[in-house]
Design a protein around this motif. Structure first.
Motif, PDB file in Angstrom:
ATOM      1  N   SER A  70       0.791  -0.868   0.492  1.00 42.89           N
ATOM      2  CA  SER A  70       0.282   0.410   0.264  1.00 42.89           C
ATOM      3  C   SER A  70       0.799   1.187  -0.136  1.00 42.89           C
ATOM      4  O   SER A  70       0.408   2.099  -0.478  1.00 42.89           O
ATOM      5  CB  SER A  70      -0.997   0.398   1.383  1.00 42.89           C
ATOM      6  OG  SER A  70      -0.104   0.025   2.419  1.00 42.89           O
ATOM      7  N   TYR A  71       2.096   1.527   0.701  1.00 41.23           N
ATOM      8  CA  TYR A  71       3.131   2.060   0.453  1.00 41.23           C
ATOM      9  C   TYR A  71       3.256   2.914  -1.077  1.00 41.23           C
ATOM     10  O   TYR A  71       2.911   3.856  -1.330  1.00 41.23           O
ATOM     11  CB  TYR A  71       4.363   1.987   1.646  1.00 41.23           C
ATOM     12  CG  TYR A  71       5.656   2.812   0.973  1.00 41.23           C
ATOM     13  CD1 TYR A  71       5.047   4.013   2.081  1.00 41.23           C
ATOM     14  CD2 TYR A  71       6.418   3.378   0.566  1.00 41.23           C
ATOM     15  CE1 TYR A  71       6.395   5.218   1.648  1.00 41.23           C
ATOM     16  CE2 TYR A  71       7.217   3.586   0.326  1.00 41.23           C
ATOM     17  CZ  TYR A  71       7.596   4.809   0.563  1.00 41.23           C
ATOM     18  OH  TYR A  71       8.278   5.946   0.449  1.00 41.23           O
ATOM     19  N   ALA A  72       4.226   1.501  -1.222  1.00 41.56           N
ATOM     20  CA  ALA A  72       4.410   1.734  -3.279  1.00 41.56           C
ATOM     21  C   ALA A  72       3.110   2.532  -4.070  1.00 41.56           C
ATOM     22  O   ALA A  72       3.336   2.786  -4.747  1.00 41.56           O
ATOM     23  CB  ALA A  72       4.952   0.003  -3.759  1.00 41.56           C
ATOM     24  N   ARG A  73       1.600   1.645  -3.834  1.00 39.99           N
ATOM     25  CA  ARG A  73       0.798   2.367  -4.114  1.00 39.99           C
ATOM     26  C   ARG A  73       0.269   3.973  -4.295  1.00 39.99           C
ATOM     27  O   ARG A  73       0.253   4.773  -5.071  1.00 39.99           O
ATOM     28  CB  ARG A  73      -1.050   1.601  -4.073  1.00 39.99           C
ATOM     29  CG  ARG A  73      -0.456   0.538  -4.802  1.00 39.99           C
ATOM     30  CD  ARG A  73      -2.190   0.016  -4.464  1.00 39.99           C
ATOM     31  NE  ARG A  73      -2.882   0.096  -3.168  1.00 39.99           N
ATOM     32  CZ  ARG A  73      -2.083  -1.173  -2.312  1.00 39.99           C
ATOM     33  NH1 ARG A  73      -1.535  -2.561  -3.527  1.00 39.99           N
ATOM     34  NH2 ARG A  73      -2.930  -1.469  -1.676  1.00 39.99           N
ATOM     35  N   ARG A  74       0.841   3.695  -2.750  1.00 37.24           N
ATOM     36  CA  ARG A  74       0.653   5.491  -2.270  1.00 37.24           C
ATOM     37  C   ARG A  74       1.489   7.158  -2.927  1.00 37.24           C
ATOM     38  O   ARG A  74       0.995   7.659  -3.237  1.00 37.24           O
ATOM     39  CB  ARG A  74       0.285   5.895  -1.145  1.00 37.24           C
ATOM     40  CG  ARG A  74      -1.141   5.527  -0.428  1.00 37.24           C
ATOM     41  CD  ARG A  74      -1.210   6.408   1.428  1.00 37.24           C
ATOM     42  NE  ARG A  74       0.359   5.597   2.529  1.00 37.24           N
ATOM     43  CZ  ARG A  74       0.387   4.530   2.822  1.00 37.24           C
ATOM     44  NH1 ARG A  74      -0.692   3.452   2.391  1.00 37.24           N
ATOM     45  NH2 ARG A  74       2.026   4.234   3.196  1.00 37.24           N
ATOM     46  N   HIS A  75       3.080   6.183  -2.957  1.00 34.86           N
ATOM     47  CA  HIS A  75       3.770   6.556  -3.891  1.00 34.86           C
ATOM     48  C   HIS A  75       3.679   6.732  -5.143  1.00 34.86           C
ATOM     49  O   HIS A  75       4.867   7.002  -5.716  1.00 34.86           O
ATOM     50  CB  HIS A  75       4.854   6.510  -3.030  1.00 34.86           C
ATOM     51  CG  HIS A  75       4.935   6.820  -1.629  1.00 34.86           C
ATOM     52  ND1 HIS A  75       4.996   8.291  -1.171  1.00 34.86           N
ATOM     53  CD2 HIS A  75       3.963   6.161  -0.633  1.00 34.86           C
ATOM     54  CE1 HIS A  75       4.733   8.584  -0.103  1.00 34.86           C
ATOM     55  NE2 HIS A  75       4.336   7.592   0.171  1.00 34.86           N
ATOM     56  N   GLY A  76       3.193   6.029  -5.939  1.00 30.35           N
ATOM     57  CA  GLY A  76       2.904   5.101  -7.139  1.00 30.35           C
ATOM     58  C   GLY A  76       4.195   5.553  -7.419  1.00 30.35           C
ATOM     59  O   GLY A  76       4.949   5.396  -8.751  1.00 30.35           O
ATOM     60  N   ALA A  77       4.988   4.136  -6.970  1.00 26.54           N
ATOM     61  CA  ALA A  77       5.859   3.506  -7.242  1.00 26.54           C
ATOM     62  C   ALA A  77       6.021   2.219  -7.724  1.00 26.54           C
ATOM     63  O   ALA A  77       4.534   1.251  -7.014  1.00 26.54           O
ATOM     64  CB  ALA A  77       6.581   3.382  -6.061  1.00 26.54           C
ATOM     65  N   ASP A  78       6.647   1.211  -7.696  1.00 28.76           N
ATOM     66  CA  ASP A  78       6.795   0.045  -8.661  1.00 28.76           C
ATOM     67  C   ASP A  78       7.731  -0.933  -7.060  1.00 28.76           C
ATOM     68  O   ASP A  78       8.526  -0.963  -6.728  1.00 28.76           O
ATOM     69  CB  ASP A  78       7.342  -0.517  -9.777  1.00 28.76           C
ATOM     70  CG  ASP A  78       7.345  -0.147 -10.499  1.00 28.76           C
ATOM     71  OD1 ASP A  78       5.857  -0.133 -11.124  1.00 28.76           O
ATOM     72  OD2 ASP A  78       8.388   0.298 -11.623  1.00 28.76           O
ATOM     73  N   VAL A  79       7.099  -2.772  -6.669  1.00 27.10           N
ATOM     74  CA  VAL A  79       7.023  -2.650  -6.283  1.00 27.10           C
ATOM     75  C   VAL A  79       8.187  -4.280  -6.459  1.00 27.10           C
ATOM     76  O   VAL A  79       7.673  -5.209  -7.344  1.00 27.10           O
ATOM     77  CB  VAL A  79       6.347  -3.108  -5.036  1.00 27.10           C
ATOM     78  CG1 VAL A  79       6.810  -5.040  -3.987  1.00 27.10           C
ATOM     79  CG2 VAL A  79       5.816  -2.259  -4.402  1.00 27.10           C
ATOM     80  N   GLU A  80       9.787  -4.897  -6.281  1.00 29.27           N
ATOM     81  CA  GLU A  80      10.549  -5.355  -7.114  1.00 29.27           C
ATOM     82  C   GLU A  80      10.126  -6.726  -6.069  1.00 29.27           C
ATOM     83  O   GLU A  80      10.672  -6.131  -4.601  1.00 29.27           O
ATOM     84  CB  GLU A  80      10.884  -4.939  -7.592  1.00 29.27           C
ATOM     85  CG  GLU A  80      11.694  -4.579  -8.980  1.00 29.27           C
ATOM     86  CD  GLU A  80      12.721  -4.381  -9.189  1.00 29.27           C
ATOM     87  OE1 GLU A  80      13.549  -5.083  -8.499  1.00 29.27           O
ATOM     88  OE2 GLU A  80      13.111  -3.279 -10.046  1.00 29.27           O
ATOM     89  N   ARG A  81      10.059  -7.791  -6.154  1.00 30.28           N
ATOM     90  CA  ARG A  81      10.313  -9.388  -5.066  1.00 30.28           C
ATOM     91  C   ARG A  81      11.116 -10.263  -5.760  1.00 30.28           C
ATOM     92  O   ARG A  81      10.931 -10.440  -6.230  1.00 30.28           O
ATOM     93  CB  ARG A  81       9.080  -9.442  -4.841  1.00 30.28           C
ATOM     94  CG  ARG A  81       8.392  -8.764  -3.799  1.00 30.28           C
ATOM     95  CD  ARG A  81       6.870  -9.274  -3.818  1.00 30.28           C
ATOM     96  NE  ARG A  81       5.556  -8.636  -3.503  1.00 30.28           N
ATOM     97  CZ  ARG A  81       5.501  -8.151  -4.177  1.00 30.28           C
ATOM     98  NH1 ARG A  81       4.945  -7.763  -5.765  1.00 30.28           N
ATOM     99  NH2 ARG A  81       3.998  -7.148  -4.311  1.00 30.28           N
ATOM    100  N   GLU A  82      12.456 -10.396  -4.783  1.00 35.21           N
ATOM    101  CA  GLU A  82      13.020 -11.314  -4.502  1.00 35.21           C
ATOM    102  C   GLU A  82      13.812 -12.118  -3.252  1.00 35.21           C
ATOM    103  O   GLU A  82      13.773 -10.990  -2.130  1.00 35.21           O
ATOM    104  CB  GLU A  82      13.772 -11.125  -5.316  1.00 35.21           C
ATOM    105  CG  GLU A  82      15.223 -10.182  -4.703  1.00 35.21           C
ATOM    106  CD  GLU A  82      16.123  -9.940  -5.380  1.00 35.21           C
ATOM    107  OE1 GLU A  82      17.833 -10.583  -5.576  1.00 35.21           O
ATOM    108  OE2 GLU A  82      16.193  -8.797  -6.570  1.00 35.21           O
ATOM    109  N   VAL A  83      13.949 -13.254  -3.513  1.00 34.00           N
ATOM    110  CA  VAL A  83      14.749 -13.732  -1.993  1.00 34.00           C
ATOM    111  C   VAL A  83      15.874 -13.047  -1.328  1.00 34.00           C
ATOM    112  O   VAL A  83      16.931 -13.300  -2.449  1.00 34.00           O
ATOM    113  CB  VAL A  83      14.739 -15.300  -1.736  1.00 34.00           C
ATOM    114  CG1 VAL A  83      15.774 -16.203  -0.465  1.00 34.00           C
ATOM    115  CG2 VAL A  83      13.605 -15.724  -1.972  1.00 34.00           C
ATOM    116  N   LEU A  84      15.745 -12.971  -0.821  1.00 31.28           N
ATOM    117  CA  LEU A  84      17.413 -12.124   0.315  1.00 31.28           C
ATOM    118  C   LEU A  84      18.334 -13.506   0.280  1.00 31.28           C
ATOM    119  O   LEU A  84      18.968 -13.966   0.579  1.00 31.28           O
ATOM    120  CB  LEU A  84      17.232 -11.042   0.960  1.00 31.28           C
ATOM    121  CG  LEU A  84      18.118 -10.337   1.212  1.00 31.28           C
ATOM    122  CD1 LEU A  84      19.583  -9.594  -0.104  1.00 31.28           C
ATOM    123  CD2 LEU A  84      18.424  -9.231   1.782  1.00 31.28           C
TER     124      LEU A  84
END
Length: 179
Positions: free
Chosen positions: A141-155
């Motif tokens: 939801s933070y990403a949506r509010r700020h119009g940003a993309d979310v990338e996910r990967e196992v760290l």
């Protein structure tokens, strides 16, 4: 701070009534440790680490205070040394009596607006274990509010943790921010 950052700060600093965002102080460390312990979802660090965090990383962390000034929530983070425009959010926790009011989101918005204004910021990173729905919702939801993309990967894979069973930690990379 740019005009765009000031607009974002004004837009996203809505705090639940009677609460305010502040920088943590060493004297807050014990309460932050208790809030983390009571969350029952965070990996609890030593009480000593919360004291150090409040001393050494106060500039990249935030605490929510009630009307009496007592901490009721926090977000801890640090700027990655090799990526000075990336804030790694370490932990977010809210006292049980204050949950469900949007406080975690307000803390995250307030902290990132402050860091953006003071240092510049283009990316927020955090790690989340699979199944931690509250954290997944908070950061997406933070990403949506700020119009940003979310990338996910196992760290970090589960087998990399030396202290027994641990779920993998999935890196969420959110950006670009504050365009």
């Amino acid at each position: 701070m740019t005009a765009a950052q000031a607009d974002l700060q004004a837009e996203f600093l809505e705090m639940p009534e009677g609460l305010r965002i502040d920088r943590p102080e060493v004297s807050d460390g014990a309460v932050l440790w208790r809030i983390a312990k009571d969350s029952r979802t965070l990996d609890l660090n030593s009480s000593y680490s919360y004291l150090l965090w409040c001393r050494d990383f106060a500039g990249t962390s935030a605490v929510a205070r009630d009307a009496d000034g007592a901490p009721v929530g926090f977000v801890t983070g640090y700027v990655r040394p090799e990526r000075p425009r990336t804030l790694l959010v370490w932990q977010v926790a809210v006292d049980g009596a204050y949950r469900g009011r949007g406080l975690a989101a307000a803390l995250l918005d307030g902290l990132t607006a402050r860091v953006a204004g003071e240092r510049g910021l283009s990316v927020v990173e955090t790690t989340i274990t699979p199944g931690n729905t509250a954290s997944e919702r908070l950061f997406t939801s933070y990403a949506r509010r700020h119009g940003a993309d979310v990338e996910r990967e196992v760290l970090f894979e589960a087998a990399q943790f030396p202290d027994g069973p641990h779920d993998p930690e999935v890196l969420y990379r959110i950006g670009p921010l504050f365009r």
